[in-house]
Design an enzyme around this catalytic site. Structure first.
Site, PDB file in Angstrom:
ATOM      1  N   ILE A  47       0.818  -1.222   0.000  1.00 51.63           N
ATOM      2  CA  ILE A  47       0.000   0.000   0.000  1.00 51.63           C
ATOM      3  C   ILE A  47       0.841   1.256   0.000  1.00 51.63           C
ATOM      4  CG2 ILE A  47      -2.079  -0.976   1.039  1.00 51.63           C
ATOM      5  CD1 ILE A  47      -1.036   0.033   3.744  1.00 51.63           C
ATOM      6  N   GLY A  48       2.116   1.139   0.135  1.00 51.44           N
ATOM      7  CA  GLY A  48       2.924   2.355   0.129  1.00 51.44           C
ATOM      8  C   GLY A  48       4.387   2.022   0.269  1.00 51.44           C
ATOM      9  N   GLY A 101       7.760   3.097   2.456  1.00 51.12           N
ATOM     10  CA  GLY A 101       8.309   3.821   3.590  1.00 51.12           C
ATOM     11  C   GLY A 101       9.802   3.979   3.390  1.00 51.12           C
ATOM     12  N   GLU A 102      10.441   4.675   4.303  1.00 58.12           N
ATOM     13  CA  GLU A 102      11.880   4.907   4.169  1.00 58.12           C
ATOM     14  C   GLU A 102      12.644   3.597   4.234  1.00 58.12           C
ATOM     15  OE1 GLU A 102      13.708   6.823   7.437  1.00 58.12           O
ATOM     16  OE2 GLU A 102      15.608   7.043   6.391  1.00 58.12           O
ATOM     17  N   VAL A 115       5.398  -0.810   2.590  1.00 55.60           N
ATOM     18  CA  VAL A 115       4.313  -0.851   3.569  1.00 55.60           C
ATOM     19  C   VAL A 115       3.212  -1.696   2.929  1.00 55.60           C
ATOM     20  CG1 VAL A 115       2.726   0.487   4.977  1.00 55.60           C
ATOM     21  CG2 VAL A 115       4.931   1.460   4.340  1.00 55.60           C
ATOM     22  N   ASP A 154       6.707  16.973  13.400  1.00 62.59           N
ATOM     23  CA  ASP A 154       6.462  16.847  11.961  1.00 62.59           C
ATOM     24  C   ASP A 154       4.978  16.665  11.700  1.00 62.59           C
ATOM     25  OD1 ASP A 154       7.056  16.798   9.299  1.00 62.59           O
ATOM     26  OD2 ASP A 154       7.833  14.753   9.260  1.00 62.59           O
TER      27      ASP A 154
HETATM   28  P1  AMP Z   1       5.265   5.829   6.352  1.00 62.71           P
HETATM   29  O1  AMP Z   1       6.548   5.116   6.248  1.00 62.71           O
HETATM   30  O2  AMP Z   1       4.660   5.737   7.715  1.00 62.71           O
HETATM   31  O3  AMP Z   1       5.365   7.270   5.897  1.00 62.71           O
HETATM   32  O4  AMP Z   1       4.244   5.092   5.374  1.00 62.71           O
HETATM   33  C1  AMP Z   1       4.331   5.184   3.964  1.00 62.71           C
HETATM   34  C2  AMP Z   1       2.955   5.119   3.325  1.00 62.71           C
HETATM   35  O5  AMP Z   1       2.319   3.881   3.631  1.00 62.71           O
HETATM   36  C3  AMP Z   1       1.998   6.190   3.883  1.00 62.71           C
HETATM   37  O6  AMP Z   1       2.098   7.387   3.188  1.00 62.71           O
HETATM   38  C4  AMP Z   1       0.637   5.540   3.680  1.00 62.71           C
HETATM   39  O7  AMP Z   1       0.181   5.745   2.372  1.00 62.71           O
HETATM   40  C5  AMP Z   1       0.938   4.067   3.870  1.00 62.71           C
HETATM   41  N1  AMP Z   1       0.628   3.667   5.260  1.00 62.71           N
HETATM   42  C6  AMP Z   1       1.468   3.690   6.313  1.00 62.71           C
HETATM   43  N2  AMP Z   1       0.847   3.242   7.418  1.00 62.71           N
HETATM   44  C7  AMP Z   1      -0.414   2.946   7.059  1.00 62.71           C
HETATM   45  C8  AMP Z   1      -1.562   2.444   7.776  1.00 62.71           C
HETATM   46  N3  AMP Z   1      -1.513   2.192   9.084  1.00 62.71           N
HETATM   47  N4  AMP Z   1      -2.692   2.252   7.094  1.00 62.71           N
HETATM   48  C9  AMP Z   1      -2.750   2.539   5.764  1.00 62.71           C
HETATM   49  N5  AMP Z   1      -1.705   3.009   5.043  1.00 62.71           N
HETATM   50  C10 AMP Z   1      -0.551   3.218   5.684  1.00 62.71           C
END
Ligand code: AMP
Length: 976
Positions: free
Chosen positions: A651-652, A654-655, A659, A770
């Site tokens: 779904i995404g 992350g660094e 995700v 942030d």
């Molecule tokens: P992050 O590393 O926390 O910035 O996560 C990267 C991307 O993953 C975010 O911008 C969201 O689109 C997705 N994401 C992270 N955590 C969640 C979550 N708990 N539920 C749904 N999408 C998430």
């Protein structure tokens, strides 16, 4: 010495010269190990006795001796002067010895016809070689048979015999010699080898046919090739005769020797027609109890063992085990030590663990939470598990009885790997005795050893049985209840939990030290559910069953009487109230939440979806205070077994890695969707620590507007952080996608949620640094939750964060000036960022300050410019934003004040009607900050709210009826 006297014919004389030289130069013959001679003319000491035809014919054996006086046999023929030569020479019967393919090596000299004096036309430079296979040998074909066929003419007989022979080849010389060579004594010996097969009979004859050449057959060797006896990797392979076909391989199974055994499969090799061993498969290794030293299996010494064929050498017995004899295949455990079948042979012998330590219990109603520490002595094993024995103490000293099947153990009763267990569904007010036992893999074998227990005695609590309704009003109900029959110690207080029927997601808890109380602030004509429980020093008892009571729909006689006395009450209150109101207004205290104390004995807390709204007691612990970051993670985050998680979608990004999302099925819990943050492979230890840092922080929070941590996976790879799943992803993207789709109340609801989460964080002493719409996640119910935790890490992760001149990354557009200038990050700087988030929300994800550069933004803020109100933004909200952007950080509202204000706006939607004056709103241009007061009190606070805030809410009705509908009128109250 060459002999010239042997041959009268000039040509033959030349031949004779040749063979003598050739023999002298042949030298001693060494035969390769994989060749077996069937015939070697040079090795025959007596006459060869080969038969020539015609009788007394032209093939002639010349007997000589070499310098060692060993006889040399050579056959010569040289009938180059005469026509129609057909001279045969055949060998004795040659036994094949089972060989199916034989080799014939001829050494000979041959005269160059052109060099013959006079140039003879009939001269040949080749001869033919034949063979004839037969099982019989001498019986079947006697020496001279070719000459003496009975009753046949010599010609007929000869034709019949010759017809049996099969031609092998015509043999030509590579080099033929001349008169000149003879003179110069140049040796021109030819060697030709032919192979013959497949042979199927016991033996054969060879024959040489001369058709008029000048030949000296110096040596004839017939041999076959074999793969000789061979030992490889403790396996013996016998002498093997190859197959008959040229490229055929014969598979041979070896035999393991010398206390060895085949490893996995019998050893095999392949014998080629060239007599070479090829393609080894499998091997032999020394049998257990032996080890290979210099190609031999030698027995293991005392104190050493070898159990596996795969291990190379004998090993020393592991701790607590011995091998008293040589050749041990395993070691025996010392007394009191044990081993189970699945223990590897090199593992030490082990023993059962000692008892668990420091067992404690915590009673909650009819449940007991038992916790203990690991035993001091694990017995040398890692598989320590715990078993619980639960026994009920029978009254009147009637002993103990094992707990029945209704008692539940979470996660289970036996084989616990964690050092805690929840025992539920015990009987109330009953004594129990628990025995906690530690076991490991060898406990079963050590049955004769006394079990080591730790025991705990526990008494469960008693529940309140009946709650009675007393006097009921429009907005209050009096309750009373009896003390539990057998309280488990002195009752410290009661908790009364209530909620409006069918609204049980939100409930209120009031505490009381008495067995009665009046619950106020209820809605008229509404049904409420009440439950009461008692608390003793041992903890809380069970809640009583639910009792349903309804408030009155109309003014009761009592309240009519009360109305009559309103003036009296009001007058008494008036003086106090005037003072309070004045003080309240003058103090400039914003409309903040303060814990509602009903009276010193009763404390009221509001709950929503099971979460305490305003805990305010716990503080955030910086994971940095832990020496070992892993300890911090496990202090605040539950370890989840990866088998409970299924990854379904990405779904995404992350660094630290992808995700993903998928279901989490924890035993005993309903399945939920979760987000799974993964740490990509090849990480450094530092990256792993940074990644888990976020979990150490998130795990400390428990609030409906903070992303909830479900747990971490650190015991397997990839390392993961598991959080609740937020269906609508990050807020900025979500708003952009749904531009203009929400009502103002929905947007304010989102902002309220974010403010509530931030209030919780600031109450805990956590500064986010942030806060931005991109770091807020939205679920399917539009609930917004704050996410992205981890001090420096969040900023490293944030593409908006840039390095400042003072070092460190800062998301300029969202950050308060004092944080940019001298890194003064506080909850007040978070409030500034919150103002920016408000702006982002109200403008559906617009980029703050649009495309202005970070430098220009800093400069503009410095010069008191601020973002203009977004299009269609209610004025009240814009005022609040501007308040958040006060240069002086102490002038900014606190998060609890923001929540309070937003709550009021939601309750009073008309206050949102007034939109930002379009003349104030110059698109994409900043506006000057004019110290707009966003003070809660300046907003239309109602009399009811004001009375609520001073815990006098129950008089609202009376005030309304008395015509005091606004604070102005209340303020104008006179003593009359
Ligand atoms: P992050 O590393 O926390 O910035 O996560 C990267 C991307 O993953 C975010 O911008 C969201 O689109 C997705 N994401 C992270 N955590 C969640 C979550 N708990 N539920 C749904 N999408 C998430």
């Amino acid at each position: 010495m060459p002999s010239r006297s042997l041959w009268s014919c000039g040509g033959a004389r030349l031949v004779a010269w040749t063979w003598v030289w050739s023999v002298a130069l042949l030298g001693a013959r060494s035969i390769p190990a994989n060749e077996v001679n069937l015939l070697d003319s040079r090795a025959v000491m007596v006459d060869l006795g080969w038969v020539a035809y015609p009788k007394n014919g032209y093939w002639e054996e010349i007997g000589e001796v070499d310098e060692n006086y060993a006889p040399i046999h050579t056959y010569q023929v040289c009938r180059v002067m005469e026509q129609n030569q057909n001279n045969w020479l055949h060998t004795n019967w040659i036994l094949t010895e089972g060989a199916q393919r034989v080799f014939i090596e001829l050494k000979f000299t041959l005269r160059d016809c052109n060099s013959l004096p006079g140039g003879v036309g009939t001269c040949k430079e080749t001869f033919n070689m034949y063979y004839y296979e037969t099982d019989g040998g001498e019986d079947e074909m006697e020496e001279g048979e070719m000459r003496d066929g009975p009753g046949m003419t010599e010609e007929e007989d000869r034709a019949m015999k010759e017809s049996r022979y099969i031609k092998i080849d015509t043999i030509a010389a590579d080099e033929s010699f001349t008169e000149l060579d003879l003179g110069d004594r140049v040796m021109k010996l030819n060697t030709e080898v032919r192979d013959l097969g497949p042979l199927t009979r016991k033996g054969f004859y060879l024959a040489f046919q001369d058709l008029g050449a000048c030949i000296a057959l110096v040596s004839v060797r017939v041999f076959y090739k074999r793969c000789p006896f061979f030992v490889k990797s403790l396996a013996e392979f016998p002498d093997t005769i190859p197959g008959s076909e040229a490229s055929q391989l014969v598979e041979v199974v070896g035999h393991c020797v010398n206390n060895s055994l085949p490893l996995y499969e019998p050893p095999r090799m392949h014998c080629s027609t060239e007599g070479e061993w090829l393609v080894p498969i499998g091997k032999c290794v020394c049998q257990p109890g032996f080890e290979e030293i210099s190609g031999f299996c030698q027995v293991c010494s005392v104190g050493f063992y070898r159990s596996l064929l795969e291990s190379l050498t004998c090993s020393k017995c592991p701790p607590h085990s011995v091998a008293r004899q040589t050749g041990a295949t395993s070691c025996t455990c010392e007394d009191g030590y044990y081993k189970i079948d699945s223990d590897p042979s090199n593992m030490a012998c082990t023993r059962p663990p000692s008892a668990p330590r420091n067992a404690i219990s915590n009673v909650n109603e009819t449940s007991v939470f038992l916790e203990w520490s690991v035993p001091t002595e694990t017995g040398g094993r890692k598989d320590v598990r715990y078993n619980i024995l639960c026994r009920q103490v029978l009254p009147e000293g009637r002993g103990l009885e094992e707990c029945g099947p209704n008692v539940r153990f979470l996660p289970r009763r036996v084989g616990l790997s964690n050092t805690s267990v929840m025992v539920a569904d015990l009987q109330s007010h009953t004594n129990y005795s628990f025995l906690l036992e530690a076991v490991n893999g060898v406990s079963e074998l050590a049955r004769e050893h006394a079990k080591q227990y730790v025991s705990l005695n526990v008494t469960t609590n008693q529940a309140v049985s009946v709650v009675r309704k007393g006097h009921t009003e429009k907005s209050s109900i009096a309750l009373s209840w009896a003390e539990p029959d057998r309280p488990n110690g002195i009752i410290l207080e009661y908790e009364i939990k209530y909620f409006e029927k069918e609204q049980d997601s939100s409930y209120t808890i009031i505490k009381s030290k008495e067995t009665e109380m009046v619950v106020e602030g209820l809605k008229p004509s509404s049904v409420y559910i009440f439950q009461v429980r008692a608390r003793t020093s041992a903890g809380y008892g069970a809640f009583s069953r639910r009792f349903e009571f309804q408030t009155s729909p109309y003014l009761t006689a009592t309240s009519e009487r009360a109305q009559a006395s309103i003036v009296a009450v009001a007058v008494t209150l008036a003086l106090v109230l005037l003072a309070v109101v004045a003080g309240f207004l003058l103090s400039g205290r914003r409309c903040g939440y303060s814990k509602a104390k009903q009276d010193p004995e009763e404390e009221k807390m509001h709950f929503h979806n099971g979460h305490i709204k305003f805990p305010g007691v716990r503080t955030y612990i910086d994971p940095l205070t832990y020496e070992d970051p892993n300890q911090a993670v496990h202090e605040f985050a539950q370890e989840i077994d990866v088998s409970f998680i299924s990854i379904e979608r990405i779904i995404g990004a992350g660094e630290f890695g992808e995700v993903c999302s998928g279901p989490l099925r924890l035993p005993g819990k309903r399945e939920i969707q979760v987000a799974i943050k993964t740490l990509k492979a090849g990480y450094t230890e530092q990256q792993r620590r940074d990644f888990l840092w976020e979990a150490s922080i998130m795990g400390q929070f428990n609030h409906p507007n903070i992303i909830r941590l479900e747990g971490v996976v650190t015991k397997s790879k990839p390392v993961m952080i598991i959080t609740e799943y937020m269906e609508n992803g990050s807020l900025d993207t979500f708003l952009k996608k749904n531009d203009g789709q929400f009502t103002v109340i929905q947007l304010v609801g989102m902002l309220r949620g974010i403010a509530s989460g931030m209030r919780y964080l600031s109450d805990m002493g956590y500064v986010h640094r942030d806060l931005a719409a991109r770091n807020i996640l939205v679920n399917s119910n539009l609930v917004c939750k704050v996410s992205d935790f981890g001090l420096s890490r969040v900023l490293e992760d944030d593409p908006e964060a840039v390095y400042t001149t003072r070092g460190g990354k800062i998301p300029i557009r969202w950050t308060a000036p004092e944080a940019i200038a001298y890194r003064k990050f506080t909850s007040a700087s978070d409030v500034w960022s919150y103002g920016i988030v408000m702006w982002e929300v109200m403008s559906y994800g617009e980029r703050p300050y649009w495309e202005m550069s970070n430098q220009d933004v800093i400069k503009a803020i410095e010069e008191s410019y601020r973002l203009p109100g977004p299009m269609d933004c209610p004025e009240a909200l814009y005022h609040l934003m501007m308040d958040c952007w006060q240069r002086e950080r102490s002038n900014r509202p606190k998060f609890d004040e923001i929540v309070c204000l937003l709550d009021k706006l939601i309750r009073n939607p008309s206050s949102l009607k007034k939109l930002v004056n379009s003349s104030h709103r110059v698109s994409n241009l900043l506006v000057e900050h004019a110290n707009v007061q966003g003070d809660c009190n300046t907003l239309s606070q109602t009399v009811g709210e004001w009375l609520d805030s001073i815990k006098m809410g129950r008089y609202t009705e009376l005030f309304m009826e008395g015509g005091y509908s606004s604070l102005e009128t209340v303020a104008q109250m006179t003593s009359e």
